[in-house]
Motif scaffolding. Structure first.
Motif, PDB file in Angstrom:
ATOM      1  N   SER A 100       0.944  -1.211  -0.003  1.00  0.00           N
ATOM      2  CA  SER A 100      -0.030   0.125   0.178  1.00  0.00           C
ATOM      3  C   SER A 100       0.931   1.386  -0.047  1.00  0.00           C
ATOM      4  N   PHE A 102       3.775   1.666  -1.784  1.00  0.00           N
ATOM      5  CA  PHE A 102       4.077   1.904  -2.847  1.00  0.00           C
ATOM      6  C   PHE A 102       2.819   2.117  -4.038  1.00  0.00           C
ATOM      7  N   TYR A 103       1.794   1.488  -3.980  1.00  0.00           N
ATOM      8  CA  TYR A 103       0.690   1.672  -4.550  1.00  0.00           C
ATOM      9  C   TYR A 103       0.111   3.115  -4.223  1.00  0.00           C
ATOM     10  N   PHE A 106       3.086   5.716  -5.567  1.00  0.00           N
ATOM     11  CA  PHE A 106       3.580   5.629  -7.249  1.00  0.00           C
ATOM     12  C   PHE A 106       2.389   5.703  -7.954  1.00  0.00           C
ATOM     13  N   ILE A 107       1.171   4.994  -7.704  1.00  0.00           N
ATOM     14  CA  ILE A 107       0.136   5.074  -8.544  1.00  0.00           C
ATOM     15  C   ILE A 107      -1.161   5.766  -8.176  1.00  0.00           C
TER      16      ILE A 107
ATOM     17  N   ALA C  18       4.754  -4.993  -6.001  1.00  0.00           N
ATOM     18  CA  ALA C  18       4.741  -3.696  -5.187  1.00  0.00           C
ATOM     19  C   ALA C  18       3.685  -3.001  -5.796  1.00  0.00           C
ATOM     20  N   PHE C  19       3.437  -2.761  -7.069  1.00  0.00           N
ATOM     21  CA  PHE C  19       2.490  -1.873  -7.665  1.00  0.00           C
ATOM     22  C   PHE C  19       0.950  -2.335  -7.705  1.00  0.00           C
ATOM     23  N   ALA C  20       1.078  -3.962  -7.594  1.00  0.00           N
ATOM     24  CA  ALA C  20      -0.506  -4.333  -7.572  1.00  0.00           C
ATOM     25  C   ALA C  20      -1.289  -3.644  -6.784  1.00  0.00           C
ATOM     26  N   ARG C  21      -2.756  -3.469  -7.051  1.00  0.00           N
ATOM     27  CA  ARG C  21      -3.482  -2.759  -6.198  1.00  0.00           C
ATOM     28  C   ARG C  21      -3.747  -3.658  -4.950  1.00  0.00           C
ATOM     29  N   PRO C  22      -3.372  -3.132  -3.844  1.00  0.00           N
ATOM     30  CA  PRO C  22      -3.588  -4.259  -2.402  1.00  0.00           C
ATOM     31  C   PRO C  22      -5.120  -4.389  -2.452  1.00  0.00           C
TER      32      PRO C  22
END
Lengths: 418, 317, 348
Positions: A100, A102-103, A106-107, C18-22
Motif C-alpha cells: 500500500s 508503493f501503490y 507511485f500509482i 509492489a504496484f499491484a493494487r492491494p
C-alpha cells in the motif's frame, strides 16, 4: 556520407528530447504509459551512442551508468529490508504495508507525490547551491515564506495578461526572497557572522512576519469572513493545470513541476558548465586556493546565497500560484528542512534532486495512504526515509563491504591453489 | 514607565535560567563534539529521543531519576549512530546529522503509537523532577543570586556542574588537550599514538549525553509529559549558541543565557503592552537580538581547523 | 546477457508485487465508515481532537459505524487525507480544527457523494451542501469562566486559602489566535469584568498549539505579575500553563473538555464545549439520512457549552459564586446579555 553522419545523430537528439519531454509530462500527470516514451528515448540514446562512438564504448557507458545507479538501488532495497524487519518485530504484516505504500505513493496518489515534490525541488536546489559554495543555507524555509508573501501580494494586485503577469510575479517575488537573503550574505562577508545562525534567525523572523501579512491582506477577523487566510489571488494569475490539456490528470495538479524541472536543468548547466558556477564550486572546495586563483570569495558567497534565496522564493511562488492561491497564516510546511534531505541525498546534483524530491514526495504520499488503509503508523515512513538517506550517502559501507568480499574471494582462491 | 521597569526583576532572571538550561546543555555538548572535529547538527533529534526516553522510563519505574538517567543514556546511545556514521563510515557530518533528526522524529512517533496507542502527547508522568527542587542552605540566602543559582531543580544544578566540568575538561586536562588536537591537527595526534577515532567517539558521546539531558529537562523537569514538537527548534538554537559562543563551553553557556533572556523578556513585553501590537513583533525580538549580537560581537570566532573534515587511517594489510 | 535478463525479470516481479493494487481489507464488514482527520495537534491533545474521536467512538458503539482516523503532519496533508478518506468509501468525513477550513470545503466540492463536517469551521453562502460546519459559542462558556475567575480573584479570595492573592489579576494563555480561541478570550474578559470591573486580565498569545514550554513560560510570567487564576485556550500548549499553575500553587481553568484530571489540585473547572456530542450528532444525522448542510451552532441554549464540575473544589466555592454563575446562565439563555465575540468589541 558525411552529411548523413551529422544528420542522423542530430535527428536522434531531437527525437530523444521530444520523447523525453513528452514522456515526462505524461508520466508526471499520471499517464503512466508516458514511461514507454521515456524508455524509447533511452533506447534511442543508446543507439545514438552506438552510431557516434561505436558499440564497445556505448556498452561501457551503459555499464558505468548501471554502476552509478547501483548504490541508490541497493540503498533503497536495504532500507526496505530493515523496514520489513521493524514491521515484523512490531507485529505488522510487511507485505500489505509495503504494497500500500508503493501503490499509494507511485500509482494511486502519484499526483500528491508530484505536488509534494515540486517545492522540494526548488528548496533542494537552493540548499545545494549553498553547499556547493561551502555554505549551509539552513534558512531556506524563511526565503520560502518571503517568496510566498510577495507572490500572494502581487497575485492579489497584478491584473496584467496571464502569461506576462505570472512571469512578472515569479521574477519579482523570487527576487524579493533573494534580496532577503542578501542580509545574511553580506553579514557573512563583512563580519564573518555564521550563515547557519543568520539565515536561521531570518527564517524565524519571516515566519513570524507572515501572520501580520495575512491579517493585512484579507485575513483580519474584524473585517473578513475567511479569517487567518488571505483573499484568493486573481484567477488569471493561477498557474495552468495539467487537466487543461490532459483531461485525466488530477484537478489539483499544476504545471509548477515542469517549471521545477526546467529550473533544475538550468541550475545544472549554471553550476557545471558556466564560469560563475565554476567559481562557486572553487570557493566551496577550497576558499584559499580560489582566492589564490584570483576568484573573489566574498562575491561568490553573496552570489550563492542570493541564488539560494531566489530558488527558495520560487518554491513559494509556485505553491501560491499553482496550489494554494492564497496564503495561510500557519504554513509550517517544512520545505526548508526536507530540502536539506533531498539535496544531500542527491549529492547536491541538480538533476539528482529531481528524483530524490519525487522519491521523498512519493514516500510521504504513500505513507498517508498506507496509514489510512492499513492502520500502520505513518511514522514508519520517517524511519524509512532516514535509513534511505543513511544507506545511500554512506557509500563507504559499500566499498568496505566490496573490499571484504574481494579479499575473501582472493583468500579462497589462494586456498584453492594451495 | 514604572510598570515597564517592573519587568526587570528577579523573576525575569529565574525565567532566563529556565529557558536557557536546555539550550545551554545541548550547546556545551555540541562545543565538545565540534572541538573534537565532528560537526553535530543532530542535537534537535537527540533531544527528542532523550525527552521521550525520560518520560517512558519514568512511567516504567515510577521514578523521575530513573527517567533522567534513561534520557541521558538514550541521548548518548542515539548519538553513537552519528559517531559510527561520521567516524567509522566516513559519512558527511551534515548528512548524518540530518538523518538523525529525521530518524528521531520517526522513531519516537512510532514507539509512542506502540506504547501509548496514539501519537501527539503522552500521558502525564506521576511525579516530575520539579518536585525535587531544593535550596542549598546558606547560599540561597544571598540576595538576587541566591534564589537564582542556589534554589533550583536537579537538571539546572546539573547544568552548572557540567559547565564547570566542561571548562576544566577542555582547558586543564590531558583528555581535553587530545579533544582539541583531534579537531585541529588529527594527524599530529595520531602520530603521538592517540587514537583520533576514540577521541572523536568520546566527543560525540558526550554531546549525546548532554543533549539527552536537555531533552529530559524539557519533558520531565519543565513539563510532565512528552509531546511531539516540544523541542521546537531548541537544538538548532543550541547550534547558534555554540557558534556565537566561539566554540568554548563558557561562551556557549553565556550565549544560551542570552537567548533565554531575550525570550523571557519577549513574553514580559507582551504582557506589559497596553496598545494592540501584533504578538509576532515580540516573538521575533530574540531572533533580531541574536542577529545583531552575532554580527556585532563575535566576529573573531573560528571553527576548529579540522571540524567536519573526515579523518581516515590507512591500514596496512 | 543471462545476467541482464535475470535482473530485468526480477525487477518486473518486484514491480508487479509492489504496484499491484492491494486488496481492500474488511471494507465489506460492518457498518458505514465514519472517518476523521485530525489537525496537526493530533490525538492525545486532551482537547478537541480527542473530543471528536470520542464522538466517533460513540457512533461506533451506538450506530455500528467503523471508525478511521488519519493524522496530518502538516497543512499540505489536509487535502490528500480528506480526499483519500472520501475516495476510500467513507460516508462521513470529519475535519477537526479551524485550520482545515479551506481544505475541507474544497474536498467537499470535489466529492459530492460523501458527507463532510468541520469542527470549529463555519459556512458561508455558496459552500457545498454536503458540508456541515459545527460551531460552538465559546464566548458563552468563556464568559462563565470569567465570572468565576473575576469573583474568586478579588471578592472571594479567601474561599480557597493559599491559592489566591489580593492583586486582582487573572490571566489567559492563547494558542494561535483562531476565531474559537478569540471567542474564548473575549468571553472570558467580558465575564470577569461583568462582576469585577477593575480586574486586570493579562492575555498572552503563544502562536502555537503544541509548544508546552512556551505555554508554561507565559503562565509563569503572568503569575509573576500577580495572576492567581490562569485560563488557557491553547491546546497542548495550555497543558504547560496548567503545569505552571500547579507548580506555583495557583488556580487554572481548563478548556474544551473537563481537564481536571490533568492536575486535580489546580484545575478548578474547565470551559467546556461538547465536541463529543456534536460529533456524534453529525454521525447520527448521516446514519438517519437527515444530514443537512450549513452551520450548526452549539451554544448554551442547547446545553452544549458550559463549565465542568468543580470536583475537589466544590465544597470550597461559595454558594454566592455558584448563584452568580447560575444567574449568568439564565441570563444568557433568556437573551438578556449579549457577549462580545471579537476583540474589536472590547477594549483591552
Amino acid at each position: 556520407m558525411n552529411n548523413s553522419k551529422k544528420f542522423l545523430p542530430g535527428l536522434f537528439l531531437v527525437l530523444i528530447i521530444v520523447f523525453l519531454i513528452l514522456g515526462a509530462i505524461l508520466y508526471l500527470a499520471a499517464y503512466f504509459w508516458g514511461f514507454f516514451l521515456i524508455l524509447l528515448a533511452g533506447i534511442l540514446y543508446f543507439i545514438r551512442q552506438v552510431i557516434t562512438l561505436g558499440p564497445a564504448e556505448a556498452k561501457l557507458n551503459v555499464k558505468l551508468m548501471g554502476k552509478k545507479l547501483m548504490v541508490p538501488v541497493v540503498g533503497i532495497l536495504c532500507s526496505m529490508i530493515l523496514a520489513i524487519l521493524i514491521m515484523i518485530i512490531t507485529g505488522y504484516d510487511p507485505l500489505t504495508v509495503l504494497k500500500s505504500l508503493f501503490y499509494g505513493g507511485f500509482i494511486r496518489n502519484w499526483h500528491v507525490s508530484v505536488l509534494n515534490a515540486t517545492p522540494l525541488i526548488f528548496t533542494g536546489l537552493s540548499i545545494a547551491i549553498g553547499f556547493k559554495a561551502g555554505l549551509f543555507n539552513i534558512g531556506a524555509e524563511g526565503q520560502y515564506y518571503i517568496g510566498t508573501m510577495a507572490a500572494t501580494y502581487l497575485g492579489l494586485k497584478l491584473g496584467l495578461p496571464p502569461f506576462l503577469s505570472i512571469v512578472l510575479i515569479y521574477l519579482i517575488s523570487a527576487s524579493a526572497a533573494a534580496a532577503y537573503n542578501i542580509f545574511p550574505a553580506v553579514l557573512k562577508v563583512k563580519t564573518g557572522a555564521h550563515e547557519v545562525i543568520t539565515t536561521m534567525m531570518f527564517a524565524h523572523i519571516a515566519r513570524y512576519l507572515s501572520p501580520i501579512f495575512v491579517l493585512a491582506n484579507g485575513g483580519d477577523p474584524a473585517t473578513s469572513t475567511h479569517v487567518y487566510v488571505t483573499d484568493e489571488i486573481i484567477r488569471t494569475n493561477f498557474l495552468p493545470y495539467f487537466s487543461s490539456f490532459l483531461p485525466e490528470a488530477n484537478y489539483r495538479l499544476h504545471i509548477g513541476i515542469l517549471i521545477a524541472l526546467i529550473t533544475a536543468v538550468a541550475i545544472n548547466f549554471f553550476l557545471n558548465r558556466s564560469k560563475y558556477g565554476y567559481e562557486i564550486r572553487a570557493v566551496g572546495a577550497n576558499a584559499d586556493a580560489a582566492r589564490a586563483q584570483g576568484i573573489s570569495v566574498g562575491r561568490n558567497i553573496i552570489l550563492a546565497l542570493v541564488m539560494g534565496g531566489f530558488l527558495a522564493g520560487m518554491a513559494g511562488v509556485t505553491e501560491t500560484l499553482g496550489l494554494n492561491h492564497k496564503m495561510f497564516q500557519n504554513l509550517d510546511a517544512g520545505y526548508g528542512f526536507n530540502g536539506i534531505s533531498v539535496a544531500l541525498l542527491a549529492g547536491n546534483h541538480p538533476i539528482g534532486i529531481i528524483f530524490t524530491s519525487l522519491l521523498w514526495g512519493a514516500l510521504d504520499a504513500g505513507g498517508q495512504y498506507m496509514s489510512r488503509t492499513t492502520g500502520v503508523p505513518g511514522a514508519i515512513v520517517e524511519i524509512i526515509k532516514g535509513m534511505i538517506l543513511f544507506l545511500i550517502v554512506a557509500k563507504y559501507i559499500y566499498s568496505w563491504a566490496g573490499n571484504r568480499l574481494v579479499s575473501r574471494r582472493k583468500a579462497r582462491a589462494e586456498e584453492g591453489l594451495a | 514607565m514604572n510598570t515597564f521597569l517592573a519587568i526587570f526583576n528577579a523573576d525575569l532572571l529565574v525565567s532566563t535560567i529556565r529557558l536557557a538550561t536546555p539550550i545551554a546543555l545541548a550547546a556545551i555538548g555540541a562545543t565538545i563534539c565540534e572541538r573534537s572535529g565532528i560537526v553535530n547538527i543532530a542535537m534537535e533529534g537527540i533531544m527528542v529521543v532523550g525527552a521521550f526516553m525520560a518520560v517512558v522510563f519514568t512511567f516504567l519505574s515510577g521514578s523521575p531519576w530513573v527517567g533522567l538517567v534513561a534520557g541521558i543514556l538514550g541521548g548518548g546511545i542515539f548519538s553513537l549512530i552519528h559517531g559510527a556514521a561520521t567516524i567509522s563510515l566516513h559519512m558527511d557530518h551534515t548528512v548524518s546529522g540530518a538523518v538523525l533528526n529525521i530518524l528521531a522524529l520517526g522513531v519516537t512517533r512510532y514507539l509512542m503509537i506502540l506504547f501509548y496507542g496514539h501519537p501527539g502527547t503522552t500521558d502525564s508522568i506521576p511525579i516530575s523532577l520539579k518536585a525535587y527542587q531544593f535550596a542549598i542552605p546558606g547560599l540561597s540566602r544571598i540576595p538576587l543570586l541566591g534564589p537564582l543559582l542556589f534554589n533550583q531543580t536537579p537538571i539546572v544544578y546539573l547544568s552548572f556542574l557540567i559547565l564547570i566540568a566542561a571548562t576544566i575538561l577542555m582547558g586543564k586536562t590531558k583528555t581535553g588537550l587530545h579533544i582539541r588536537a583531534a579537531g585541529e591537527h588529527p594527524l599530529a595526534l595520531e602520530t603521538i599514538g592517540v587514537s583520533v577515532y576514540k577521541i572523536r567517539y568520546l566527543g560525540v558521546f558526550i554531546s549525546g549525553l548532554l543533549s539527552g539531558a536537555a531533552g529530559a529537562y524539557l519533558s520531565i523537569e519543565n513539563a510532565v509529559s512528552f509531546s511531539e514538537g516540544m523541542t521546537s527548534g531548541k537544538g538548532f538554537i543550541a547550534l547558534a549558541a555554540m557558534i556565537s559562543g566561539g566554540w568554548s563551553p563558557i561562551g556557549a553557556y553565556l550565549a544560551a543565557l542570552f537567548f533565554g533572556f531575550a525570550d523571557a523578556l519577549q513574553i514580559r513585553f507582551q504582557i506589559m503592552s497596553r496598545v494592540r501590537i501584533p504578538a509576532e513583533i515580540f516573538i521575533i525580538f530574540p531572533y533580531v537580538l541574536c542577529i545583531i549580537a552575532v554580527a556585532g560581537l563575535v566576529r573573531r570566532s573560528r571553527a576548529p581547523k579540522a571540524d567536519g573534515k573526515d579523518f581516515m587511517i590507512e591500514k596496512s594489510e | 546477457m543471462k545476467k541482464v535478463l535475470l535482473v530485468v525479470l526480477m525487477v518486473c516481479l518486484v514491480a508487479g508485487i509492489a504496484f499491484a493494487r492491494p486488496g481492500r481489507e474488511g471494507a465489506s464488514t460492518g457498518g458505514a465508515v465514519m472517518a476523521m482527520a485530525t489537525d496537526v495537534g493530533g490525538l492525545g491533545d486532551k482537547s478537541f481532537n480527542d473530543g471528536a474521536y470520542q464522538g466517533l467512538l460513540l457512533a461506533r458503539d451506538r450506530l455500528g459505524a467503523q471508525v478511521v482516523v488519519v493524522e496530518s503532519k502538516q497543512q499540505t496533508d489536509y487535502i490528500p487525507n480528506l480526499t483519500g478518506l472520501a475516495e476510500d468509501g467513507a460516508r462521513l468525513v470529519v475535519a477537526v480544527g479551524f485550520l482545515m477550513e479551506e481544505a475541507v470545503k474544497e474536498t467537499a466540492t470535489h466529492n459530492p457523494d460523501t458527507y463532510f463536517a468541520g469542527i470549529d469551521i463555519g459556512t458561508n453562502p455558496g459552500d457545498p451542501s454536503n458540508f456541515q460546519g459545527v460551531l460552538f459559542n465559546e464566548h458563552e462558556c468563556g464568559y462563565l469562566a470569567g465570572v468565576l475567575a473575576g469573583l474568586l480573584t478579588q471578592q472571594y479570595a479567601s474561599a480557597i486559602p493559599g491559592k489566591l492573592n489580593s492583586q486582582n489579576t487573572i490571566g489567559v494563555v492563547l494558542g494561535m489566535l483562531v476565531p474559537a480561541v478569540e471567542r474564548y478570550e473575549v468571553g472570558f474578559i467580558a465575564g470577569a469584568r461583568s462582576v469585577n470591573p477593575t480586574v486586570n486580565v493579562i492575555s498572552v498569545t503563544t502562536d502555537s498549539f503544541t509548544d508546552q514550554a512556551r505555554g508554561k513560560e507565559a503562565a509563569l510570567a503572568m503569575i509573576d505579575q500577580g495572576a492567581d487564576i490562569v485560563f488557557h485556550a491553547a491546546g497542548q500548549t495550555g497543558l504547560g500553563s496548567i503545569n505552571a499553575c500547579d507548580e506555583r500553587g495557583v488556580l487554572a481553568i481548563g478548556v474544551d473538555i473537563d481537564q481536571n484530571a490533568v492536575a486535580p489540585n489546580t484545575v478548578v473547572t474547565s470551559a467546556m464545549k461538547d465536541i463529543v456530542q456534536a460529533t456524534y450528532l453529525v454521525a447520527e444525522s448521516v446514519a438517519n439520512g437527515t444530514f443537512a448542510g450549513g452551520t450548526q451552532v452549539y451554544g448554551i441554549d442547547r446545553d452544549a457549552v458550559g463549565l465542568a464540575p468543580f470536583h475537589g473544589f466544590d465544597s470550597q466555592i461559595p454558594q454566592a459564586v455558584k448563584d452568580r454563575i447560575a444567574a449568568a446562565i439564565a441570563d444568557m439563555k433568556a437573551g438578556r446579555i449579549r457577549i462580545p465575540t471579537s476583540r474589536a468589541e472590547i477594549n483591552r
